[in-house]
Design a protein around this motif. Structure first.
Motif, PDB file in Angstrom:
ATOM      1  N   ALA A 278       0.848  -1.206   0.000  1.00  0.00           N
ATOM      2  CA  ALA A 278       0.000   0.000   0.000  1.00  0.00           C
ATOM      3  C   ALA A 278       0.876   1.245   0.000  1.00  0.00           C
ATOM      4  O   ALA A 278       1.897   1.293   0.685  1.00  0.00           O
ATOM      5  CB  ALA A 278      -0.915  -0.017   1.214  1.00  0.00           C
ATOM      6  N   PRO A 279       0.453   2.252  -0.738  1.00  0.00           N
ATOM      7  CA  PRO A 279       1.232   3.507  -0.723  1.00  0.00           C
ATOM      8  C   PRO A 279       1.157   4.164   0.648  1.00  0.00           C
ATOM      9  O   PRO A 279       0.142   4.078   1.338  1.00  0.00           O
ATOM     10  CB  PRO A 279       0.549   4.361  -1.785  1.00  0.00           C
ATOM     11  CG  PRO A 279      -0.785   3.747  -2.006  1.00  0.00           C
ATOM     12  CD  PRO A 279      -0.693   2.310  -1.588  1.00  0.00           C
ATOM     13  N   GLU A 280       2.246   4.789   1.027  1.00  0.00           N
ATOM     14  CA  GLU A 280       2.284   5.463   2.318  1.00  0.00           C
ATOM     15  C   GLU A 280       1.469   6.738   2.242  1.00  0.00           C
ATOM     16  O   GLU A 280       1.503   7.464   1.257  1.00  0.00           O
ATOM     17  CB  GLU A 280       3.725   5.789   2.699  1.00  0.00           C
ATOM     18  CG  GLU A 280       4.536   4.557   2.977  1.00  0.00           C
ATOM     19  CD  GLU A 280       5.944   4.887   3.429  1.00  0.00           C
ATOM     20  OE1 GLU A 280       6.153   5.972   4.018  1.00  0.00           O
ATOM     21  OE2 GLU A 280       6.837   4.073   3.180  1.00  0.00           O
ATOM     22  N   ALA A 281       0.722   6.991   3.299  1.00  0.00           N
ATOM     23  CA  ALA A 281      -0.156   8.181   3.322  1.00  0.00           C
ATOM     24  C   ALA A 281       0.585   9.398   3.816  1.00  0.00           C
ATOM     25  O   ALA A 281       1.530   9.389   4.486  1.00  0.00           O
ATOM     26  CB  ALA A 281      -1.350   7.922   4.207  1.00  0.00           C
TER      27      ALA A 281
END
Length: 61
Positions: free
Chosen positions: A58-61
């Motif tokens: 998952a992409p980092e927020a």
């Protein structure tokens, strides 16, 4: 890139796991044993491995 390994879970059914970076354990914590000598015919995936992989990817927020 992650590699897959087919191992058994507590039920002794073959299940595809995702190997950790060092390839000695799976993402769910199962110790990798020898490769299967025969071709394993299963489409079952380890839920814990797949959840961990999804979190890692998952992409980092």
């Amino acid at each position: 890139m992650h590699k897959m390994w087919c191992g058994a879970v507590a039920s002794a059914e073959p299940v595809w796991h995702v190997l950790a970076t060092d390839e000695s354990v799976t993402l769910c914590g199962l110790e990798k044993r020898e490769e299967c000598e025969e071709q394993v015919q299963t489409d079952k995936l380890c839920y814990r491995c797949m959840t961990t992989l999804q979190t890692e990817m998952a992409p980092e927020a």
